[in-house]
Design a protein around this motif. Structure first.
Motif, PDB file in Angstrom:
ATOM      1  N   GLU A 294      35.450  45.469  39.831  1.00 23.53           N
ATOM      2  CA  GLU A 294      35.720  46.889  39.525  1.00 23.53           C
ATOM      3  C   GLU A 294      36.318  47.594  40.749  1.00 23.53           C
ATOM      4  O   GLU A 294      37.226  48.408  40.636  1.00 23.53           O
ATOM      5  N   ARG A 295      35.783  47.274  41.915  1.00 21.96           N
ATOM      6  CA  ARG A 295      36.360  47.847  43.153  1.00 21.96           C
ATOM      7  C   ARG A 295      37.808  47.372  43.310  1.00 21.96           C
ATOM      8  O   ARG A 295      38.664  48.102  43.781  1.00 21.96           O
ATOM      9  N   GLY A 296      38.048  46.135  42.943  1.00 22.20           N
ATOM     10  CA  GLY A 296      39.399  45.580  43.028  1.00 22.20           C
ATOM     11  C   GLY A 296      40.387  46.403  42.203  1.00 22.20           C
ATOM     12  O   GLY A 296      41.505  46.677  42.644  1.00 22.20           O
ATOM     13  N   HIS A 297      39.950  46.800  41.010  1.00 21.70           N
ATOM     14  CA  HIS A 297      40.817  47.635  40.164  1.00 21.70           C
ATOM     15  C   HIS A 297      41.199  48.924  40.888  1.00 21.70           C
ATOM     16  O   HIS A 297      42.347  49.362  40.855  1.00 21.70           O
ATOM     17  N   ILE A 298      40.207  49.523  41.529  1.00 26.99           N
ATOM     18  CA  ILE A 298      40.463  50.798  42.230  1.00 26.99           C
ATOM     19  C   ILE A 298      41.424  50.561  43.390  1.00 26.99           C
ATOM     20  O   ILE A 298      42.408  51.280  43.562  1.00 26.99           O
ATOM     21  N   LEU A 299      41.153  49.515  44.161  1.00 23.22           N
ATOM     22  CA  LEU A 299      42.024  49.211  45.305  1.00 23.22           C
ATOM     23  C   LEU A 299      43.447  48.923  44.837  1.00 23.22           C
ATOM     24  O   LEU A 299      44.417  49.305  45.481  1.00 23.22           O
ATOM     25  N   TYR A 300      43.548  48.251  43.690  1.00 22.57           N
ATOM     26  CA  TYR A 300      44.881  47.945  43.158  1.00 22.57           C
ATOM     27  C   TYR A 300      45.623  49.254  42.834  1.00 22.57           C
ATOM     28  O   TYR A 300      46.786  49.432  43.190  1.00 22.57           O
ATOM     29  N   LYS A 301      44.908  50.165  42.154  1.00 26.47           N
ATOM     30  CA  LYS A 301      45.546  51.443  41.781  1.00 26.47           C
ATOM     31  C   LYS A 301      45.911  52.261  43.012  1.00 26.47           C
ATOM     32  O   LYS A 301      46.820  53.084  42.975  1.00 26.47           O
ATOM     33  N   GLN A 302      45.185  52.041  44.082  1.00 29.19           N
ATOM     34  CA  GLN A 302      45.505  52.749  45.331  1.00 29.19           C
ATOM     35  C   GLN A 302      46.653  52.061  46.086  1.00 29.19           C
ATOM     36  O   GLN A 302      47.002  52.479  47.184  1.00 29.19           O
ATOM     37  N   GLY A 303      47.182  50.995  45.511  1.00 28.23           N
ATOM     38  CA  GLY A 303      48.309  50.298  46.137  1.00 28.23           C
ATOM     39  C   GLY A 303      47.897  49.426  47.311  1.00 28.23           C
ATOM     40  O   GLY A 303      48.735  49.040  48.124  1.00 28.23           O
TER      41      GLY A 303
ATOM     42  N   THR B  17      40.712  39.555  36.978  1.00 30.43           N
ATOM     43  CA  THR B  17      39.246  39.602  36.998  1.00 30.43           C
ATOM     44  C   THR B  17      38.664  38.640  35.959  1.00 30.43           C
ATOM     45  O   THR B  17      39.376  38.142  35.100  1.00 30.43           O
ATOM     46  N   GLY B  18      37.354  38.456  36.053  1.00 34.58           N
ATOM     47  CA  GLY B  18      36.656  37.606  35.091  1.00 34.58           C
ATOM     48  C   GLY B  18      35.644  38.418  34.294  1.00 34.58           C
ATOM     49  O   GLY B  18      34.584  37.898  33.963  1.00 34.58           O
ATOM     50  N   ARG B  19      35.973  39.673  34.002  1.00 37.43           N
ATOM     51  CA  ARG B  19      35.029  40.516  33.258  1.00 37.43           C
ATOM     52  C   ARG B  19      34.673  39.835  31.932  1.00 37.43           C
ATOM     53  O   ARG B  19      35.548  39.445  31.173  1.00 37.43           O
TER      54      ARG B  19
ATOM     55  N   ALA C 230      30.572  39.904  49.808  1.00 35.94           N
ATOM     56  CA  ALA C 230      31.465  40.756  49.018  1.00 35.94           C
ATOM     57  C   ALA C 230      32.625  41.299  49.856  1.00 35.94           C
ATOM     58  O   ALA C 230      33.761  41.380  49.389  1.00 35.94           O
ATOM     59  N   TRP C 231      32.342  41.651  51.108  1.00 35.62           N
ATOM     60  CA  TRP C 231      33.403  42.263  51.918  1.00 35.62           C
ATOM     61  C   TRP C 231      34.540  41.286  52.190  1.00 35.62           C
ATOM     62  O   TRP C 231      35.704  41.659  52.255  1.00 35.62           O
ATOM     63  N   ARG C 232      34.188  40.001  52.264  1.00 31.39           N
ATOM     64  CA  ARG C 232      35.247  39.007  52.521  1.00 31.39           C
ATOM     65  C   ARG C 232      36.124  38.826  51.281  1.00 31.39           C
ATOM     66  O   ARG C 232      37.324  38.565  51.385  1.00 31.39           O
ATOM     67  N   ILE C 233      35.521  38.960  50.107  1.00 23.76           N
ATOM     68  CA  ILE C 233      36.316  38.848  48.869  1.00 23.76           C
ATOM     69  C   ILE C 233      37.258  40.058  48.751  1.00 23.76           C
ATOM     70  O   ILE C 233      38.441  39.914  48.427  1.00 23.76           O
ATOM     71  N   LEU C 234      36.731  41.246  49.054  1.00 24.20           N
ATOM     72  CA  LEU C 234      37.585  42.445  49.007  1.00 24.20           C
ATOM     73  C   LEU C 234      38.692  42.353  50.069  1.00 24.20           C
ATOM     74  O   LEU C 234      39.838  42.765  49.837  1.00 24.20           O
ATOM     75  N   ALA C 235      38.364  41.789  51.223  1.00 25.62           N
ATOM     76  CA  ALA C 235      39.380  41.597  52.277  1.00 25.62           C
ATOM     77  C   ALA C 235      40.457  40.634  51.779  1.00 25.62           C
ATOM     78  O   ALA C 235      41.659  40.834  52.005  1.00 25.62           O
ATOM     79  N   GLN C 236      40.026  39.600  51.070  1.00 25.95           N
ATOM     80  CA  GLN C 236      40.976  38.638  50.488  1.00 25.95           C
ATOM     81  C   GLN C 236      41.922  39.343  49.514  1.00 25.95           C
ATOM     82  O   GLN C 236      43.132  39.138  49.548  1.00 25.95           O
ATOM     83  N   TYR C 237      41.352  40.172  48.648  1.00 23.77           N
ATOM     84  CA  TYR C 237      42.182  40.904  47.672  1.00 23.77           C
ATOM     85  C   TYR C 237      43.325  41.645  48.381  1.00 23.77           C
ATOM     86  O   TYR C 237      44.430  41.747  47.868  1.00 23.77           O
ATOM     87  N   MET C 238      43.010  42.201  49.550  1.00 22.17           N
ATOM     88  CA  MET C 238      44.000  43.044  50.238  1.00 22.17           C
ATOM     89  C   MET C 238      44.835  42.254  51.249  1.00 22.17           C
ATOM     90  O   MET C 238      45.588  42.847  52.022  1.00 22.17           O
ATOM     91  N   GLY C 239      44.688  40.943  51.243  1.00 19.49           N
ATOM     92  CA  GLY C 239      45.498  40.097  52.132  1.00 19.49           C
ATOM     93  C   GLY C 239      45.102  40.203  53.594  1.00 19.49           C
ATOM     94  O   GLY C 239      45.909  39.906  54.479  1.00 19.49           O
ATOM     95  N   ARG C 240      43.845  40.595  53.862  1.00 16.09           N
ATOM     96  CA  ARG C 240      43.424  40.822  55.255  1.00 16.09           C
ATOM     97  C   ARG C 240      43.011  39.514  55.948  1.00 16.09           C
ATOM     98  O   ARG C 240      42.712  38.501  55.307  1.00 16.09           O
ATOM     99  N   ALA C 241      42.924  39.627  57.262  1.00 16.81           N
ATOM    100  CA  ALA C 241      42.632  38.448  58.092  1.00 16.81           C
ATOM    101  C   ALA C 241      41.248  37.851  57.829  1.00 16.81           C
ATOM    102  O   ALA C 241      41.024  36.667  58.071  1.00 16.81           O
TER     103      ALA C 241
ATOM    104  N   PHE D 169      34.715  35.985  25.997  1.00 12.53           N
ATOM    105  CA  PHE D 169      35.915  36.716  25.596  1.00 12.53           C
ATOM    106  C   PHE D 169      36.494  37.402  26.823  1.00 12.53           C
ATOM    107  O   PHE D 169      35.740  37.969  27.623  1.00 12.53           O
ATOM    108  N   ARG D 170      37.790  37.283  26.969  1.00 11.60           N
ATOM    109  CA  ARG D 170      38.434  37.918  28.127  1.00 11.60           C
ATOM    110  C   ARG D 170      38.483  39.424  27.880  1.00 11.60           C
ATOM    111  O   ARG D 170      39.248  39.881  27.037  1.00 11.60           O
ATOM    112  N   MET D 171      37.661  40.175  28.573  1.00 12.93           N
ATOM    113  CA  MET D 171      37.457  41.591  28.249  1.00 12.93           C
ATOM    114  C   MET D 171      38.524  42.518  28.813  1.00 12.93           C
ATOM    115  O   MET D 171      38.453  43.732  28.626  1.00 12.93           O
ATOM    116  N   GLU D 172      39.511  41.952  29.502  1.00 11.87           N
ATOM    117  CA  GLU D 172      40.619  42.765  30.006  1.00 11.87           C
ATOM    118  C   GLU D 172      41.914  42.011  29.705  1.00 11.87           C
ATOM    119  O   GLU D 172      41.885  40.915  29.161  1.00 11.87           O
ATOM    120  N   GLY D 173      43.018  42.601  30.086  1.00  7.76           N
ATOM    121  CA  GLY D 173      44.283  41.882  29.940  1.00  7.76           C
ATOM    122  C   GLY D 173      44.277  40.647  30.828  1.00  7.76           C
ATOM    123  O   GLY D 173      43.374  40.450  31.637  1.00  7.76           O
TER     124      GLY D 173
END
Ligand SMILES: Cc1ncc(C[n+]2csc(CCOP(=O)(O)OP(=O)(O)O)c2C)c(N)n1
Length: 348
Positions: free
Chosen positions: A41-50, A58-60, A96-107, A256-260
């Motif tokens: 869910e945080r990933g969705h927000i970060l994505y919308k923030q560019g 996601t695997g919702r 969790a912080w390392r996964i969010l860092a991964q999402y954003m391409g961080r070191a 069931f894949r709950m998102e696109g």
């Protein structure tokens, strides 16, 4: 005609006790499911923030399947989790912080900014990171099982794949080889019913994907992938059977894949009634209800867990956003195998 075995929901706490899960383990599984969903869910927000490059997956709806299987694995076991299986990384202790860092391409992301947002795995946890050509990971997982066999190590490889991947040739090769050699491999098919926009009736003509296991000489099981306890029971049984030399099992987790397919896809091709129907079987909601009925999870404790997860994710996001972008000077490090000089080689 269905050939695979269908499982029953696990009802009473007595049966759960027989699986060796105490209250602390049950609440730990619940927490891991919530963290998994919260990260996405945080990933969705970060994505919308560019802040997330590329698309975002996601695997919702798959939290019970991913956390349930990973809970049944031992640390020395390995495998190839995919883009719907973030719960595997969470359960095996990736912060969790390392996964969010991964999402954003961080070191500080597990791929250190070298690969796309859900292409992550820690090799020290015996997990091999996915490539986009999803079924291509299946022979890799089987190769892992073969390596365990050759080395005589009592370890099991878990091979995750989707209903779409099941239609590709790699799936046949992987299952045939694992069956012929009776390798310690557990195939976990995350059947979330759509391969991008392709619905099940255009993906396969058998009743269940697990029916195919019989053709490869091993057992196929269909399990409700929204019931974490049923998933855990089957995964534990299959993993321990493989460890003891009993060969592969195919577990089809029906979800069931709950998102696109990803954020760029609004899933216009999925009838809205299907989303409504499967929302009633939300894996986290179901397990929360079960815990309140069988493990004395009251409102106060439930609220405490939710607050704890929320605080953990808030701190994770702060830390991930503080993680630097990778240094371009180190771009090629960790991408190619390091060359080693052959003994006796000299510059002369
Ligand atoms: C060779 C190749 N073709 C197409 C794609 C695009 N693609 C990525 S995932 C996917 C569908 C996968 O379906 P499934 O295996 O059921 O997994 P799901 O994403 O539904 O969980 C497609 C068509 C790709 N990554 N690679």
């Amino acid at each position: 005609m269905a050939i695979a075995r269908d499982t029953e929901p696990l009802g009473s706490s007595l049966e759960i006790g027989q699986l060796g899960l105490g209250r602390a383990e049950l609440l730990g599984m619940y927490r891991n499911m919530m963290i998994t969903r919260g990260i996405e869910e945080r990933g969705h927000i970060l994505y919308k923030q560019g802040k997330i490059p590329g698309s975002f997956y996601t695997g919702r709806g798959n939290e019970a399947a991913s956390v349930g299987v990973a809970t049944a694995m031992r640390p020395e076991d390995g495998g190839t989790p995919l883009h719907r299986d973030m719960g595997v990384h969470v359960t095996r202790g990736v912060e969790a912080w390392r996964i969010l860092a991964q999402y954003m391409g961080r070191a500080d992301g597990p791929a250190r900014g070298r690969d796309g947002n859900v292409h992550l795995a820690l090799i020290e946890q015996n997990l091999i990171s996915m490539v986009s050509h999803l079924p291509a990971m299946m022979p890799v997982a089987v190769g892992l099982g073969l390596a365990f066999r050759i080395r005589g190590e009592p370890r099991v490889s878990v091979c995750w794949y989707g209903d779409g991947a099941a239609a590709r040739g790699d799936a046949h090769e992987a299952m045939n080889f694992a069956g012929v050699r009776r390798l310690p491999v557990v195939f976990v098919c995350d059947n979330n019913q759509y391969a991008y926009s392709t619905p099940p009736q255009f993906e396969y003509a058998c009743a269940n994907l697990a029916d195919r296991a019989a053709g490869y000489g091993f057992e196929g099981i269909v399990v409700d992938g929204t019931d974490i306890l049923a998933v855990y029971e089957q995964a534990q049984r299959a993993i321990e059977k493989a460890r003891e030399g009993g060969g592969p099992t195919l577990i089809e987790c029906v979800t069931f894949r709950m998102e696109g397919h990803a954020v760029h896809d609004d899933a216009f091709y999925v009838p809205s009634e299907l989303f409504q129907e499967w929302a009633k079987r939300d894996p986290i909601g179901r397990f929360g209800l079960w815990l309140s009925e069988h493990a004395q999870l009251g409102e106060a404790e439930q609220g405490e867990i939710e607050n704890e997860v929320k605080a953990l994710l808030g701190e994770a996001q702060r830390r991930a956003e503080a993680s630097p972008m990778p240094d371009p000077a180190e771009l090629e490090q960790g991408v190619y195998a390091e060359s080693t000089e052959a003994p006796g080689d000299t510059d002369a």
